[in-house]
Design a protein around this motif. Structure first.
Motif, PDB file in Angstrom:
ATOM      1  N   ALA A  55       0.884  -1.465  -0.141  1.00 21.02           N
ATOM      2  CA  ALA A  55       0.034  -0.050  -0.444  1.00 21.02           C
ATOM      3  C   ALA A  55       1.028   1.669  -0.045  1.00 21.02           C
ATOM      4  O   ALA A  55       0.156   2.360  -0.526  1.00 21.02           O
ATOM      5  N   VAL A  56       2.466   1.372   0.880  1.00 19.59           N
ATOM      6  CA  VAL A  56       3.150   2.872   0.897  1.00 19.59           C
ATOM      7  C   VAL A  56       3.098   2.119  -0.382  1.00 19.59           C
ATOM      8  O   VAL A  56       4.607   4.025  -0.526  1.00 19.59           O
ATOM      9  N   LEU A  57       4.234   1.140  -1.711  1.00 22.12           N
ATOM     10  CA  LEU A  57       5.039   1.562  -2.180  1.00 22.12           C
ATOM     11  C   LEU A  57       4.542   2.957  -3.166  1.00 22.12           C
ATOM     12  O   LEU A  57       6.130   3.231  -3.493  1.00 22.12           O
ATOM     13  N   PRO A  58       3.050   3.327  -3.720  1.00 21.68           N
ATOM     14  CA  PRO A  58       3.473   3.988  -4.505  1.00 21.68           C
ATOM     15  C   PRO A  58       4.052   5.878  -4.168  1.00 21.68           C
ATOM     16  O   PRO A  58       4.853   6.360  -4.404  1.00 21.68           O
ATOM     17  N   LEU A  59       3.827   5.660  -2.805  1.00 20.83           N
ATOM     18  CA  LEU A  59       4.695   7.270  -1.585  1.00 20.83           C
ATOM     19  C   LEU A  59       6.285   6.975  -1.751  1.00 20.83           C
ATOM     20  O   LEU A  59       6.459   8.179  -2.120  1.00 20.83           O
ATOM     21  N   LEU A  60       7.256   6.021  -1.772  1.00 23.16           N
ATOM     22  CA  LEU A  60       8.296   5.932  -2.181  1.00 23.16           C
ATOM     23  C   LEU A  60       8.521   5.747  -3.330  1.00 23.16           C
ATOM     24  O   LEU A  60       9.843   5.875  -3.357  1.00 23.16           O
ATOM     25  N   GLU A  61       7.701   5.905  -4.593  1.00 18.90           N
ATOM     26  CA  GLU A  61       8.595   6.668  -5.462  1.00 18.90           C
ATOM     27  C   GLU A  61       9.588   7.881  -5.473  1.00 18.90           C
ATOM     28  O   GLU A  61       8.883   8.579  -4.305  1.00 18.90           O
ATOM     29  N   ARG A  62      10.088   7.880  -6.130  1.00 22.49           N
ATOM     30  CA  ARG A  62      11.842   9.361  -5.889  1.00 22.49           C
ATOM     31  C   ARG A  62      10.440  10.159  -6.559  1.00 22.49           C
ATOM     32  O   ARG A  62      10.198  11.649  -6.002  1.00 22.49           O
ATOM     33  N   HIS A  98       7.775  11.293  -5.533  1.00 17.58           N
ATOM     34  CA  HIS A  98       6.867  11.724  -3.941  1.00 17.58           C
ATOM     35  C   HIS A  98       7.163  11.510  -2.525  1.00 17.58           C
ATOM     36  O   HIS A  98       7.829  11.307  -1.598  1.00 17.58           O
ATOM     37  N   THR A  99       9.093  11.994  -3.427  1.00 23.06           N
ATOM     38  CA  THR A  99      10.143  11.697  -1.882  1.00 23.06           C
ATOM     39  C   THR A  99       9.345  13.167  -0.826  1.00 23.06           C
ATOM     40  O   THR A  99       9.453  12.953  -0.539  1.00 23.06           O
ATOM     41  N   ARG A 114       8.134  12.926   2.863  1.00 22.82           N
ATOM     42  CA  ARG A 114       9.363  12.962   4.023  1.00 22.82           C
ATOM     43  C   ARG A 114       8.240  14.241   5.333  1.00 22.82           C
ATOM     44  O   ARG A 114       8.185  13.813   6.247  1.00 22.82           O
ATOM     45  N   THR A 115       6.821  13.870   4.397  1.00 19.04           N
ATOM     46  CA  THR A 115       6.222  14.576   4.940  1.00 19.04           C
ATOM     47  C   THR A 115       5.272  13.835   5.955  1.00 19.04           C
ATOM     48  O   THR A 115       4.842  14.638   6.920  1.00 19.04           O
ATOM     49  N   ALA A 116       4.846  13.438   5.507  1.00 20.27           N
ATOM     50  CA  ALA A 116       4.213  11.945   6.212  1.00 20.27           C
ATOM     51  C   ALA A 116       4.968  11.776   7.422  1.00 20.27           C
ATOM     52  O   ALA A 116       4.886  11.386   8.811  1.00 20.27           O
ATOM     53  N   GLU A 117       5.980  11.027   7.280  1.00 16.46           N
ATOM     54  CA  GLU A 117       7.274  10.740   8.028  1.00 16.46           C
ATOM     55  C   GLU A 117       6.878  12.042   9.195  1.00 16.46           C
ATOM     56  O   GLU A 117       7.062  11.568  10.960  1.00 16.46           O
ATOM     57  N   VAL A 118       7.426  13.221   9.263  1.00 14.78           N
ATOM     58  CA  VAL A 118       7.365  14.324   9.740  1.00 14.78           C
ATOM     59  C   VAL A 118       6.510  14.259  11.193  1.00 14.78           C
ATOM     60  O   VAL A 118       6.068  14.312  11.698  1.00 14.78           O
ATOM     61  N   TYR A 119       5.981  14.307  10.149  1.00 14.20           N
ATOM     62  CA  TYR A 119       3.389  14.481  10.637  1.00 14.20           C
ATOM     63  C   TYR A 119       3.440  13.170  11.239  1.00 14.20           C
ATOM     64  O   TYR A 119       2.934  13.706  13.211  1.00 14.20           O
ATOM     65  N   LEU A 120       3.836  11.735  11.396  1.00 17.39           N
ATOM     66  CA  LEU A 120       3.473  10.510  12.287  1.00 17.39           C
ATOM     67  C   LEU A 120       5.031  10.894  13.542  1.00 17.39           C
ATOM     68  O   LEU A 120       4.625  10.372  14.841  1.00 17.39           O
ATOM     69  N   GLY A 149      -3.180  14.694   2.240  1.00 19.91           N
ATOM     70  CA  GLY A 149      -4.322  14.311   1.153  1.00 19.91           C
ATOM     71  C   GLY A 149      -4.110  13.848  -0.048  1.00 19.91           C
ATOM     72  O   GLY A 149      -4.567  12.435  -0.139  1.00 19.91           O
ATOM     73  N   ARG A 150      -3.120  14.419   0.012  1.00 14.03           N
ATOM     74  CA  ARG A 150      -2.185  13.604  -1.479  1.00 14.03           C
ATOM     75  C   ARG A 150      -1.745  12.140  -1.118  1.00 14.03           C
ATOM     76  O   ARG A 150      -1.632  11.278  -1.590  1.00 14.03           O
ATOM     77  N   VAL A 151      -1.089  11.782   0.130  1.00 14.86           N
ATOM     78  CA  VAL A 151      -0.324  10.878   0.719  1.00 14.86           C
ATOM     79  C   VAL A 151      -1.872   9.607   0.923  1.00 14.86           C
ATOM     80  O   VAL A 151      -1.669   8.698   0.535  1.00 14.86           O
ATOM     81  N   GLU A 152      -3.148  10.248   1.256  1.00 14.21           N
ATOM     82  CA  GLU A 152      -4.011   9.320   1.547  1.00 14.21           C
ATOM     83  C   GLU A 152      -4.117   9.001   0.010  1.00 14.21           C
ATOM     84  O   GLU A 152      -4.526   7.437  -0.064  1.00 14.21           O
ATOM     85  N   GLN A 153      -4.255   9.572  -0.985  1.00 16.29           N
ATOM     86  CA  GLN A 153      -4.964   9.491  -2.232  1.00 16.29           C
ATOM     87  C   GLN A 153      -3.938   8.448  -2.563  1.00 16.29           C
ATOM     88  O   GLN A 153      -4.399   7.092  -3.402  1.00 16.29           O
ATOM     89  N   LEU A 154      -2.268   8.545  -2.120  1.00 15.00           N
ATOM     90  CA  LEU A 154      -1.417   7.404  -3.137  1.00 15.00           C
ATOM     91  C   LEU A 154      -1.958   6.565  -2.740  1.00 15.00           C
ATOM     92  O   LEU A 154      -1.581   4.741  -3.366  1.00 15.00           O
ATOM     93  N   THR A 155      -1.866   6.235  -1.046  1.00 17.49           N
ATOM     94  CA  THR A 155      -1.782   4.644  -0.402  1.00 17.49           C
ATOM     95  C   THR A 155      -2.746   4.308   0.213  1.00 17.49           C
ATOM     96  O   THR A 155      -2.999   2.579   0.168  1.00 17.49           O
ATOM     97  N   GLY A 156      -4.579   4.612  -0.468  1.00 18.10           N
ATOM     98  CA  GLY A 156      -5.339   4.530   0.297  1.00 18.10           C
ATOM     99  C   GLY A 156      -5.408   4.368   1.686  1.00 18.10           C
ATOM    100  O   GLY A 156      -6.437   3.242   2.169  1.00 18.10           O
ATOM    101  N   LEU A 157      -4.788   5.271   2.400  1.00 19.50           N
ATOM    102  CA  LEU A 157      -4.265   4.571   4.272  1.00 19.50           C
ATOM    103  C   LEU A 157      -5.443   5.765   4.734  1.00 19.50           C
ATOM    104  O   LEU A 157      -5.491   7.046   4.518  1.00 19.50           O
TER     105      LEU A 157
END
Length: 415
Positions: free
Chosen positions: A339-346, A348-349, A353-359, A384-392
């Motif tokens: 589920a998270v693999l799309p977010l790890l593409e170059r 979407h760096t 980073r934004t999601a990691e700092v938020y968490l 919001g973009r993170v949720e769209q990319l991952t479905g989480l």
């Protein structure tokens, strides 16, 4: 042993009337001759000053001197001054060799006292002949020390890499070699990555002088320690008490200054991992050798975590690496959730980073925006973009945990 080297260096200094310095082949300081009052100006040579104060020369200084062929030299040679390189005074280098192997170098400041010294072989000047003879004795001592250290290193590596059926035999062999120290308080340090040549196991391959000065009981390179197949260095440190790991931290700091610490740039940058700095990890101190393999696993995990998350290092302890205590135990392929693999593409760096700092900030928008230096509305858009990319769903605790752990695991894969 250190005192014996100092005595021999003082002999060379007295014979030639100039201060001498002894370094191992990795340019780690072993001993140096004292300067007299008339040598005040020579002490300002930046290269010599750094070597004495920090007990090691930089990689650039090492490369500069090695360009003169000192590692291949069979006899003393002169090296001219170069103020641009920080070498204000020329040097005379006496290679410390034994059995055809260079184990270190004796350095002499080539001032007016030695201006007429003939370096030709056979040595016409008895002062030089005496210095070369003393250098040969140093070479024999360093070679013997390296052999003893290599044997201990091989025994340590045998224990750390042994199959379950062979652990008891490996532990017994190391206990016999270490003597009473084997039952005392010990700590394991891992330095990763580590540049180890073929067959290097102990201090002969990693710097015997460094091992002794760092209070290392045994040291070895352990090939294949990292997921990409790279080696790590294992150093067994004697402690006064399991509650006092300061000697292990000091040893780790010194080992990180070795030119072998870190991953070199490959000849073809597309063919291998990117070059990177090393970090050190400390396992929980133990008494005796029974839990040494477990301590090695902890130390290696802490080193990997410190490479991945630089805020943890350069020296990290197992107790302080948080989620990496779990993540380093997972196979890399099992730590990448689909589920998270799309977010790890170059591409979407920035979002990752934004999601990691938020968490990391426990989902607090104000703290996250301040840490990233962005407006809150920009933060909400990115999340919001993170949720769209991952479905989480970032309002769901389990989804947050999955995302957070996968992002941290991706750091380990990139390190």
């Amino acid at each position: 042993m250190r005192g014996e080297y100092q005595h021999l260096v003082d002999e060379i200094s007295a014979a030639l009337g100039v201060p001498a310095t002894l370094e191992d082949r990795d340019f780690g300081l072993i001993a140096f001759g004292a300067h007299g009052d008339d040598d005040a100006d020579l002490m300002m040579d930046p290269v010599r000053t750094r070597s004495i104060l920090q007990r090691r020369s930089t990689a650039a200084v090492r490369a500069w001197f090695e360009a003169f062929g000192i590692a291949r030299a069979q006899a003393p040679l002169r090296i001219p001054p170069d103020p641009a390189a920080g070498v204000f005074t020329g040097r005379i280098c006496l290679p410390v060799r034994h059995g055809g192997v260079v184990h270190g170098y004796v350095w002499l400041l080539d001032d007016e006292h030695l201006a007429g010294l003939d370096l030709g072989v056979p040595f016409a000047d008895p002062r030089l002949a005496q210095a070369v003879e003393t250098t040969s004795r140093i070479g024999a001592m360093l070679a013997a020390e390296a052999r003893a250290g290599a044997e201990l290193g091989e025994l340590l590596r045998d224990l750390l890499t042994a199959r379950p059926a062979a652990v008891e035999a490996a532990r017994g062999a190391l206990r016999e070699a270490l003597g009473p120290a084997a039952d005392g308080p010990l700590a394991l340090v891992a330095v990763a990555p580590w540049q180890a040549g073929d067959g290097e196991a102990g201090p002969e391959g990693s710097g015997s002088a460094l091992a002794a000065q760092s209070g290392v009981a045994a040291m070895c390179a352990v090939p294949g320690s990292l997921p990409d197949g790279s080696a790590a260095l294992a150093a067994l440190i004697r402690l006064r008490a399991t509650s006092s790991p300061a000697p292990a931290r000091a040893a780790a700091d010194r080992l990180l200054r070795s030119p072998r610490a870190g991953r070199p740039a490959p000849d073809d940058t597309a063919a291998g991992p990117a070059p990177g700095l090393a970090a050190a990890g400390l396992g929980t101190p133990r008494r005796g050798l029974v839990e040494l393999p477990e301590a090695w696993s902890e130390a290696l995990s802490a080193a990997r975590a410190a490479v991945a998350e630089r805020r943890l290092g350069p020296v990290a302890e197992w107790a302080g690496i948080g989620p990496y205590r779990v993540l380093t135990g997972l196979a890399p392929e099992r730590a990448a959730d689909p589920a998270v693999l799309p977010l790890l593409e170059r591409a979407h760096t920035e979002l990752a980073r934004t999601a990691e700092v938020y968490l990391d900030c426990a989902g607090q928008a104000g703290r996250t925006a301040a840490a990233l230096g962005i407006h809150r509305q920009t933060l909400y858009y990115r999340l919001g973009r993170v949720e769209q990319l991952t479905g989480l769903d970032l309002d769901d605790g389990e989804d947050r945990l999955l995302l957070h752990m996968t992002l941290k695991a991706s750091r380990l894969r990139r390190a």
